[in-house]
Design a protein around this motif. Structure first.
Motif, PDB file in Angstrom:
ATOM      1  N   TYR A   1      28.321  46.509  35.726  1.00 26.59           N
ATOM      2  CA  TYR A   1      27.647  45.288  35.289  1.00 26.59           C
ATOM      3  C   TYR A   1      27.774  45.122  33.777  1.00 26.59           C
ATOM      4  O   TYR A   1      28.005  44.028  33.279  1.00 26.59           O
TER       5      TYR A   1
ATOM      6  N   TRP B   1      30.515  42.257  32.942  1.00 30.43           N
ATOM      7  CA  TRP B   1      29.760  41.011  32.799  1.00 30.43           C
ATOM      8  C   TRP B   1      29.001  40.975  31.483  1.00 30.43           C
ATOM      9  O   TRP B   1      29.301  40.151  30.629  1.00 30.43           O
TER      10      TRP B   1
ATOM     11  N   TYR C   1      31.153  39.067  28.578  1.00 26.47           N
ATOM     12  CA  TYR C   1      30.787  37.678  28.298  1.00 26.47           C
ATOM     13  C   TYR C   1      29.694  37.559  27.234  1.00 26.47           C
ATOM     14  O   TYR C   1      29.152  36.478  27.031  1.00 26.47           O
TER      15      TYR C   1
ATOM     16  N   TYR D   1      26.595  38.397  27.036  1.00 26.99           N
ATOM     17  CA  TYR D   1      25.300  37.882  27.467  1.00 26.99           C
ATOM     18  C   TYR D   1      24.180  38.349  26.539  1.00 26.99           C
ATOM     19  O   TYR D   1      23.152  37.685  26.419  1.00 26.99           O
TER      20      TYR D   1
ATOM     21  N   LEU E   1      23.424  37.141  34.437  1.00 29.69           N
ATOM     22  CA  LEU E   1      23.958  38.384  34.991  1.00 29.69           C
ATOM     23  C   LEU E   1      23.732  38.438  36.494  1.00 29.69           C
ATOM     24  O   LEU E   1      24.653  38.765  37.255  1.00 29.69           O
TER      25      LEU E   1
ATOM     26  N   SER F   1      26.038  35.927  38.152  1.00 30.92           N
ATOM     27  CA  SER F   1      27.452  36.282  37.974  1.00 30.92           C
ATOM     28  C   SER F   1      27.894  37.381  38.923  1.00 30.92           C
ATOM     29  O   SER F   1      29.002  37.330  39.469  1.00 30.92           O
TER      30      SER F   1
ATOM     31  N   ALA G   1      31.445  35.144  37.530  1.00 30.15           N
ATOM     32  CA  ALA G   1      31.015  34.664  36.213  1.00 30.15           C
ATOM     33  C   ALA G   1      31.332  33.195  35.996  1.00 30.15           C
ATOM     34  O   ALA G   1      30.492  32.441  35.491  1.00 30.15           O
TER      35      ALA G   1
END
Length: 200
Positions: free
Chosen positions: A93, A97, A101, A103, A115, A118, A123
């Motif tokens: 994760y 992700w 990205y 986050y 999250l 996604s 995503a």
């Protein structure tokens, strides 16, 4: 059990990131353990990480080994999914992700919901959901739903973090799941769980 998580503490920043751990705890309320449902196009899945995703993941961390080759036998197959632990999933994760990205640069409530979505829908689709939700908040937040979290999207999300934005994200996610069932009627058995996730 062999684990894919790097052994060096310096290579495990996700373990010390309280914001990320909070987001993972939220995500794991919606992801169970091992599931091998023939209706699921992702194939065998563990903690929300499917075999289809695992095979496509590659070597994002650049260590010369496939990220999801958990048993370290040189390939990614159902055995790797079966061996995946909660900590393995958390590393996936974070790497594929949360970190990929960025986050972490978003307000925690938005980052957490992104999250969660996604991991479940991919995503690009989750980013489109958030962009559509932003449009629903008013014309001053108009974004193109291109699935890319570029500078304009991030600026708008930053402004929306001070508003009650989550209901709009939840509504868009629920609409997506309902549409998915219309396209793939065999997925109807997942709808109640998907809607629980959307509205969480």
């Amino acid at each position: 059990m062999t684990t894919s998580i790097p052994s060096s503490p310096a290579a495990r920043p996700h373990l010390d990131d309280g914001r990320f751990r909070s987001a993972v705890d939220f995500l794991l309320r919606h992801e169970g353990g091992l599931v091998n449902d023939p209706v699921d196009p992702g194939g065998i899945t563990n903690f929300g990480v499917s075999l289809r995703f695992a095979r496509a993941a590659g070597d994002l961390d650049g260590d010369g080994r496939l990220d999801l080759d958990i048993d370290r036998d040189g390939d990614v197959d159902a055995d790797d999914i079966r061996r995946m632990s909660r900590d393995d999933a958390a590393y996936v994760y974070w790497l594929h992700w949360w970190n990929r990205y960025d986050y972490a640069s978003l307000h925690l409530s938005i980052a957490t919901k992104l999250l969660d979505l996604s991991v479940n829908m991919g995503a690009t689709q989750a980013h489109k959901i958030v962009q559509r939700a932003a449009r629903a908040m008013g014309p001053e937040y108009r974004l193109t739903d291109d699935g890319q979290l570029g500078a304009k999207s991030r600026a708008v999300l930053s402004r929306l973090s001070n508003l009650d934005f989550l209901p709009a994200i939840r509504a868009e996610a629920a609409g997506f799941y309902r549409g998915l069932v219309i396209q793939r009627p065999a997925s109807a058995k997942y709808l109640a769980g998907w809607l629980n996730r959307a509205y969480a």
